[in-house]
Design an enzyme around this catalytic site. Structure first.
Site, PDB file in Angstrom:
ATOM      1  N   GLN A  57       9.773 -44.333  28.396  1.00  0.00           N
ATOM      2  CA  GLN A  57      10.362 -44.232  29.730  1.00  0.00           C
ATOM      3  C   GLN A  57      10.678 -45.590  30.359  1.00  0.00           C
ATOM      4  OE1 GLN A  57       7.167 -41.153  30.952  1.00  0.00           O
ATOM      5  NE2 GLN A  57       8.971 -40.510  32.067  1.00  0.00           N
ATOM      6  N   ARG A 114      -2.164 -47.823  33.338  1.00  0.00           N
ATOM      7  CA  ARG A 114      -2.064 -46.918  32.198  1.00  0.00           C
ATOM      8  C   ARG A 114      -0.667 -47.019  31.606  1.00  0.00           C
ATOM      9  NH1 ARG A 114      -0.872 -40.755  32.025  1.00  0.00           N
ATOM     10  NH2 ARG A 114      -1.099 -40.471  29.779  1.00  0.00           N
ATOM     11  N   HIS A 159       2.488 -40.848  23.760  1.00  0.00           N
ATOM     12  CA  HIS A 159       3.168 -40.269  24.915  1.00  0.00           C
ATOM     13  C   HIS A 159       4.548 -39.781  24.444  1.00  0.00           C
ATOM     14  CE1 HIS A 159       3.039 -40.244  29.548  1.00  0.00           C
ATOM     15  NE2 HIS A 159       4.137 -39.589  29.221  1.00  0.00           N
ATOM     16  N   ASN A 203      -1.013 -37.709  25.512  1.00  0.00           N
ATOM     17  CA  ASN A 203      -0.600 -37.350  26.858  1.00  0.00           C
ATOM     18  C   ASN A 203      -0.011 -35.945  26.853  1.00  0.00           C
ATOM     19  OD1 ASN A 203       0.216 -37.999  29.726  1.00  0.00           O
ATOM     20  ND2 ASN A 203       2.185 -37.403  28.857  1.00  0.00           N
ATOM     21  N   GLU A 204      -0.575 -35.085  27.661  1.00  0.00           N
ATOM     22  CA  GLU A 204      -0.012 -33.754  27.917  1.00  0.00           C
ATOM     23  C   GLU A 204       0.468 -33.041  26.668  1.00  0.00           C
ATOM     24  OE1 GLU A 204       3.001 -33.954  30.900  1.00  0.00           O
ATOM     25  OE2 GLU A 204       1.616 -34.599  32.444  1.00  0.00           O
ATOM     26  N   ASN A 345      -3.579 -34.782  34.410  1.00  0.00           N
ATOM     27  CA  ASN A 345      -2.310 -35.072  35.080  1.00  0.00           C
ATOM     28  C   ASN A 345      -2.022 -33.939  36.049  1.00  0.00           C
ATOM     29  OD1 ASN A 345      -2.116 -37.330  33.562  1.00  0.00           O
ATOM     30  ND2 ASN A 345      -0.328 -36.704  32.368  1.00  0.00           N
ATOM     31  N   TYR A 347       0.042 -32.221  39.186  1.00  0.00           N
ATOM     32  CA  TYR A 347       1.314 -32.217  39.906  1.00  0.00           C
ATOM     33  C   TYR A 347       1.505 -31.047  40.871  1.00  0.00           C
ATOM     34  CZ  TYR A 347       3.094 -36.120  37.125  1.00  0.00           C
ATOM     35  OH  TYR A 347       3.272 -37.361  36.568  1.00  0.00           O
ATOM     36  N   GLU A 416      -2.416 -39.026  36.104  1.00  0.00           N
ATOM     37  CA  GLU A 416      -1.086 -39.021  36.726  1.00  0.00           C
ATOM     38  C   GLU A 416      -1.121 -38.124  37.949  1.00  0.00           C
ATOM     39  OE1 GLU A 416       2.318 -37.910  34.287  1.00  0.00           O
ATOM     40  OE2 GLU A 416       1.589 -39.136  32.622  1.00  0.00           O
ATOM     41  N   TRP A 460       1.661 -41.737  39.376  1.00  0.00           N
ATOM     42  CA  TRP A 460       2.856 -41.735  38.535  1.00  0.00           C
ATOM     43  C   TRP A 460       4.047 -41.880  39.460  1.00  0.00           C
ATOM     44  CZ3 TRP A 460       3.728 -42.057  33.402  1.00  0.00           C
ATOM     45  CH2 TRP A 460       5.077 -41.953  33.017  1.00  0.00           C
ATOM     46  N   GLU A 467      13.336 -40.240  33.110  1.00  0.00           N
ATOM     47  CA  GLU A 467      12.584 -38.996  33.311  1.00  0.00           C
ATOM     48  C   GLU A 467      13.023 -37.929  32.294  1.00  0.00           C
ATOM     49  OE1 GLU A 467       9.869 -38.203  34.657  1.00  0.00           O
ATOM     50  OE2 GLU A 467      10.071 -36.030  34.663  1.00  0.00           O
ATOM     51  N   TRP A 468      12.829 -38.238  31.041  1.00  0.00           N
ATOM     52  CA  TRP A 468      13.027 -37.286  29.930  1.00  0.00           C
ATOM     53  C   TRP A 468      14.362 -36.552  30.034  1.00  0.00           C
ATOM     54  CZ3 TRP A 468       9.799 -39.283  26.714  1.00  0.00           C
ATOM     55  CH2 TRP A 468       8.573 -39.764  27.154  1.00  0.00           C
TER      56      TRP A 468
HETATM   57  C1  PNW Z   1       4.577 -35.788  32.995  1.00  0.00           C
HETATM   58  N1  PNW Z   1       5.916 -29.526  33.923  1.00  0.00           N
HETATM   59  O1  PNW Z   1       5.451 -34.838  32.519  1.00  0.00           O
HETATM   60  C2  PNW Z   1       4.633 -36.919  31.992  1.00  0.00           C
HETATM   61  O2  PNW Z   1       3.386 -37.326  31.508  1.00  0.00           O
HETATM   62  C3  PNW Z   1       5.443 -38.084  32.441  1.00  0.00           C
HETATM   63  O3  PNW Z   1       5.904 -38.781  31.326  1.00  0.00           O
HETATM   64  C4  PNW Z   1       6.553 -37.603  33.352  1.00  0.00           C
HETATM   65  O4  PNW Z   1       7.483 -38.591  33.661  1.00  0.00           O
HETATM   66  C5  PNW Z   1       5.895 -37.073  34.601  1.00  0.00           C
HETATM   67  O5  PNW Z   1       4.925 -36.084  34.292  1.00  0.00           O
HETATM   68  C6  PNW Z   1       6.876 -36.486  35.599  1.00  0.00           C
HETATM   69  O6  PNW Z   1       7.582 -35.423  35.031  1.00  0.00           O
HETATM   70  C7  PNW Z   1       5.518 -33.542  32.948  1.00  0.00           C
HETATM   71  O7  PNW Z   1       7.013 -28.974  33.743  1.00  0.00           O
HETATM   72  C8  PNW Z   1       6.693 -32.872  32.676  1.00  0.00           C
HETATM   73  O8  PNW Z   1       4.951 -28.917  34.417  1.00  0.00           O
HETATM   74  C9  PNW Z   1       6.819 -31.552  32.997  1.00  0.00           C
HETATM   75  C10 PNW Z   1       5.765 -30.885  33.605  1.00  0.00           C
HETATM   76  C11 PNW Z   1       4.585 -31.543  33.885  1.00  0.00           C
HETATM   77  C12 PNW Z   1       4.477 -32.890  33.559  1.00  0.00           C
END
Ligand code: PNW
Length: 536
Positions: A57, A114, A159, A203-204, A345, A347, A416, A460, A467-468
């Site tokens: 990223q 990190r 990652h 990671n995740e 992580n 969110y 995160e 984060w 962002e992917w």
């Molecule tokens: C995480 N969801 O990704 C990643 O660890 C990071 O690389 C990323 O940039 C960040 O969160 C923000 O997206 C996620 O759909 C992507 O629940 C998708 C999800 C959760 C985390």
């Protein structure tokens, strides 16, 4: 006795006369005084404040100095996969500008950072046969620059950017990957471990297992629902255990670091808490996302609910064995307890309810239909720049409590937490300040009121980055980056100033100088009175 009664009375009195009205960060949506009031206070003394990034990223330099391609290089270069045909070829150019990153961290007052290592930068074809010295030099330089700034590295080994050469041999589907990951991990411990106190193997796993192998919305872009995700997860968990034990057996004694895994999940809130089936469905969703990985890592095996449902469905679907693979007894033993901490992580939150329609065709199989859960986000909740992410602060506290309860009160590092905005230049990011304030307040409640063992927090992200699948259209940074500029200057947003203050204060010491003075003053007075009376 009289002292105690009087003291309690006075404290109550103080609370009534001097306490503030509750503060709500999202007053229109979350305004339950009991649940949503902002909680002032400071974090434990040794609390670890951090920010995070990931190699693909931020680094750019995708084909520079001998780096091999990763599955994200391949995926982003295929038309149609990424919004606006963006890619991480240059990203924040941290490969060349890592000192700028360190400077930005220094200004924040960070003590931890990190980041992740790009496997194909150090091992271009994924195997130990060829080590790329410039890649090793890059991470050595970064780690040394961090040390120089008194910032401790927290390093993620994986990652999501698998060397393409390994994907060509089947990637995570092929169990030969376990040995390759072991070699790669050993190289990293050996080379960087003298200066790294925290290692995170993965990671995740949920995101790249499901998005990468069931939905195909992330690299490697496979759409093989219901079978491949379980095999990928299985090999990844076995790889994790192996790396953990390599560290434990050969490096822990001398390097004295810790090693764990980072998992993500929404909090799944039963949409009807009075309906046992709905409560059970929410628990099932939590197990299918977080328990899938955490249960093996803590207890050596998949959650029972996954084992039974997937086996039952597989049989009805005509498979001769469950689509969920089984661990050997030796693997169970090596997995159980293979994390020194729970990396989380954090969110967002979803509502969950059961899908009871038995007429739902059982074929084709998929991870998502295996659960029989319907989940969604309330349209009433605040929004962000990402459709999957809505701020629901109370969900964070509930999920922290869920982790505490399920896994024996582990040490938790939030690895995160953050929110996106869309791609308009805006350093006045109140939305991010609100999000961080509200979530941190819930983390503090979890620590102080619920005795959840959270020892660190990571925002984060340090800066806007790739962002992917959303490319550069969604921004999560504390710093703004102009991706069209050559310089890619890291410009602090308001949230950076805010986070620096939180770190400096170690939290939110009071609701304002005035009220704390009033509170303090009144308390001293009543204590004095109580003392005098108590003496009599
Ligand atoms: C995480 N969801 O990704 C990643 O660890 C990071 O690389 C990323 O940039 C960040 O969160 C923000 O997206 C996620 O759909 C992507 O629940 C998708 C999800 C959760 C985390």
């Amino acid at each position: 006795m009289s002292f105690l009664v009087l003291y309690l009375f006075c404290l109550t009195f103080t609370a009534i006369v001097a306490d503030d009205e509750p503060t709500f960060i999202y007053p229109d949506t979350f305004n339950d005084a009991e649940r949503d009031s902002f909680y002032y206070g400071t974090f434990p003394e040794d609390f670890l404040w951090s920010t995070a990034t990931a190699s693909y990223q931020i680094e750019g330099a995708w084909n520079v100095d001998g780096k091999g391609p990763s599955i994200w290089d391949t995926f982003t270069h295929e038309p149609g996969n990424i919004d606006n045909a963006h890619n991480g070829d240059d990203a924040c150019d941290s490969y060349h500008k890592y000192q700028d990153d360190v400077n930005a961290m220094k200004a924040l007052g960070l003590k931890y950072y990190r980041f992740s290592i790009s496997w194909s930068r150090v091992l271009p074809n994924g195997t130990i046969d060829h080590i790329n010295q410039p890649g090793i030099d890059y991470y050595n330089n970064l780690i040394d620059a961090l040390k120089e700034a008194d910032i401790s590295p927290m390093v993620t080994l994986y990652h999501w950017d698998l060397p393409q050469a390994l994907q060509d041999k089947g990637g995570w589907k092929n169990d030969e990957i376990i040995e390759h990951f072991a070699d790669y991990s050993r190289l990293c411990f050996e080379t960087f471990g003298d200066r790294v106190g925290f290692w995170i193997t993965f990671n995740e796993p949920w995101v790249f297992t499901v998005m990468g192998h069931e939905y195909g919305s992330m690299a490697p872009g496979l759409i093989e629902p219901g079978t491949t995700p379980y095999i990928v997860a299985h090999n990844l968990l076995r790889s994790h255990a192996k790396a953990y034990h390599i560290y434990d057996d050969s490096y822990r004694a001398t390097q004295k670091g810790q090693i764990g895994i980072t998992l993500n999940s929404d909090y799944y809130q039963a949409s009807d808490v009075d309906d046992p089936d709905t409560v059970e469905a929410a628990e099932r969703a939590q197990q299918f996302v977080m328990g899938w990985f955490a249960n093996p890592v803590y207890y050596g095996d998949y959650p029972d609910v996954m084992k039974t449902t997937i086996a039952e469905k597989s049989e009805k679907q005509g498979f001769n064995a469950s689509r969920l693979p089984e661990f050997t007894e030796a693997e169970k033993l090596s997995l159980a307890g293979s994390s020194d901490f729970f990396g989380f992580n954090c969110y967002t939150t979803s509502y969950a309810r059961p899908i009871k329609n038995t007429a739902t065709p059982l074929v084709p199989p998929s991870w998502s239909t295996d659960q029989d859960v319907f989940s969604w986000k309330s349209p009433d909740w605040p929004t962000s720049g990402s459709d999957w992410l809505r701020p629901v602060p109370w969900g964070a506290r509930r999920l922290l409590n869920w982790i505490k309860k399920k896994y024996g009160n582990p040490v938790i590092y939030i690895t995160e937490n953050g929110i996106s905005t869309n791609d308009t230049f805006n350093v006045n990011d109140q939305i991010r300040i609100d999000y961080y304030s509200a979530y941190l307040s819930e983390v503090l409640k979890a620590i102080e009121l619920d005795e959840v063992n959270v020892k660190g927090y990571t925002a984060w992200s340090l800066m806007d980055n790739f962002e992917w699948a959303r490319g550069y259209t969604e921004r999560f940074g504390l710093h703004y980056v102009d991706f069209n500029s050559q310089e890619k200057t890291r410009v602090p947003k308001d949230s950076a100033t805010f986070y620096a203050k939180v770190i400096a204060d170690n939290g939110f010491p009071s609701s304002g100088v005035q009220s704390s003075l009033v509170n303090g003053g009144v308390k001293v007075l009543v204590l004095a009175v109580a003392f005098v009376f108590g003496m009599k």
